[in-house]
Design a protein around this motif. Structure first.
Motif, mmCIF file in Angstrom:
data_model
loop_
_atom_site.group_PDB
_atom_site.id
_atom_site.type_symbol
_atom_site.label_atom_id
_atom_site.label_comp_id
_atom_site.label_asym_id
_atom_site.label_seq_id
_atom_site.Cartn_x
_atom_site.Cartn_y
_atom_site.Cartn_z
ATOM 1 N N ARG A 75 -1.264 1.386 -7.206
ATOM 2 C CA ARG A 75 -2.387 1.646 -6.303
ATOM 3 C C ARG A 75 -3.385 2.607 -6.935
ATOM 4 N NH1 ARG A 75 1.156 1.150 -2.407
ATOM 5 N NH2 ARG A 75 1.830 3.311 -2.413
ATOM 6 N N LYS A 76 -2.880 3.681 -7.526
ATOM 7 C CA LYS A 76 -3.763 4.661 -8.166
ATOM 8 C C LYS A 76 -4.503 4.038 -9.356
ATOM 9 C CE LYS A 76 -1.230 8.739 -6.718
ATOM 10 N NZ LYS A 76 -0.252 9.743 -7.068
ATOM 11 N N THR A 79 -7.176 1.695 -8.082
ATOM 12 C CA THR A 79 -8.285 2.462 -7.514
ATOM 13 C C THR A 79 -9.218 2.930 -8.621
ATOM 14 O OG1 THR A 79 -6.955 3.206 -5.645
ATOM 15 C CG2 THR A 79 -8.886 4.532 -6.178
ATOM 16 N N GLU A 80 -8.655 3.520 -9.667
ATOM 17 C CA GLU A 80 -9.473 4.026 -10.770
ATOM 18 C C GLU A 80 -10.203 2.884 -11.492
ATOM 19 O OE1 GLU A 80 -10.211 7.233 -11.371
ATOM 20 O OE2 GLU A 80 -9.091 7.504 -9.509
ATOM 21 N N LYS A 83 -13.078 1.565 -9.293
ATOM 22 C CA LYS A 83 -14.194 2.514 -9.270
ATOM 23 C C LYS A 83 -15.014 2.413 -10.552
ATOM 24 C CE LYS A 83 -12.246 6.131 -6.346
ATOM 25 N NZ LYS A 83 -11.687 7.488 -6.341
ATOM 26 N N TYR A 90 -15.303 0.374 -3.551
ATOM 27 C CA TYR A 90 -14.063 -0.409 -3.511
ATOM 28 C C TYR A 90 -12.907 0.506 -3.135
ATOM 29 C CZ TYR A 90 -15.810 -4.816 -5.193
ATOM 30 O OH TYR A 90 -16.462 -6.019 -5.287
ATOM 31 N N LYS A 91 -12.062 0.024 -2.279
ATOM 32 C CA LYS A 91 -10.908 0.808 -1.837
ATOM 33 C C LYS A 91 -9.617 0.067 -2.169
ATOM 34 C CE LYS A 91 -13.134 3.510 1.599
ATOM 35 N NZ LYS A 91 -13.962 4.249 0.734
ATOM 36 N N VAL A 92 -8.608 0.839 -2.495
ATOM 37 C CA VAL A 92 -7.277 0.303 -2.750
ATOM 38 C C VAL A 92 -6.324 1.093 -1.876
ATOM 39 C CG1 VAL A 92 -5.463 -0.058 -4.470
ATOM 40 C CG2 VAL A 92 -7.869 -0.268 -5.135
ATOM 41 N N GLU A 93 -5.538 0.393 -1.070
ATOM 42 C CA GLU A 93 -4.661 1.109 -0.155
ATOM 43 C C GLU A 93 -3.400 0.326 0.164
ATOM 44 O OE1 GLU A 93 -7.345 1.463 3.184
ATOM 45 O OE2 GLU A 93 -6.533 -0.344 4.099
ATOM 46 N N ILE A 110 -6.819 -4.505 -1.933
ATOM 47 C CA ILE A 110 -8.096 -4.096 -2.518
ATOM 48 C C ILE A 110 -9.167 -4.748 -1.650
ATOM 49 C CG2 ILE A 110 -9.588 -4.213 -4.552
ATOM 50 C CD1 ILE A 110 -6.997 -4.599 -6.214
#
Length: 178
Positions: A75-76, A79-80, A83, A90-93, A110
């Motif tokens: 996830r991290k 996310t990076e 971006k 954009y979001k990742v969760e 995503i």
């Protein structure tokens, strides 16, 4: 003379019987020792079986923890990457979904204009594939559109891959060199 002969034979038989009685007694002692050793070994076997079960639980816990950390790491990383490639919008969760009276997490979602589901699993059996299909279907129903979905697995059964493919869920596994 006959009486002497019978007496002699009776003596021989008595010695033979005494010898057999002595051997039976010695065998009884030996068998008793073996039974004790067997019972001691049985106790040790149960102790070993208990230790193996504890080890199994420990390894399972380590595996579960590794899975949670891997999901978090992905996830991290996503996310990076998102971006850098597309900007901060954009979001990742991790997303909690409800289906068939159950609650479960989708590992990675995503989203922006288009959502993508990514499930991470160290191994993928038919049963696990069926659960993933339920979760992906529930998510697709919630957002009321087709959503691209991937499963990343180090070890997937052929049956699981076919099931997921039939539901338009892509499976990514390592390629092994021969």
């Amino acid at each position: 003379k006959r009486l002497e002969e019978h007496s002699k034979r009776l003596e021989e038989h008595s010695r033979a019987i005494e010898s057999l009685v002595k051997e039976v007694y010695e065998l009884k002692i030996t068998v008793g020792g073996l039974v004790k050793e067997f019972n001691d070994m049985k106790i040790e076997f149960y102790k070993l079986a208990d230790e193996v079960m504890k080890l199994k639980v420990t390894v399972g816990n380590i595996g579960a923890r590794w899975g949670i950390m891997t999901e978090d790491m992905f996830r991290k990383a996503y996310t990076e990457i998102m971006k850098v490639l597309f900007g901060p919008e954009y979001k990742v969760e991790k997303r909690r979904i409800k289906y068939d009276g159950k609650e479960s997490d989708l590992d990675i979602v995503i989203f922006n204009e288009k959502e993508v589901i990514i499930e991470i699993s160290s191994s993928l059996s038919k049963k696990k594939a069926e659960r993933i299909i339920e979760k992906v279907k529930a998510f697709r129903e919630q957002v009321q559109r087709e959503v691209t979905a991937y499963v990343i697995s180090a070890n997937a059964s052929a049956e699981a891959v076919v099931l997921l493919s039939n539901e338009k869920i892509n499976v990514l596994t390592p390629e092994f060199e021969e």
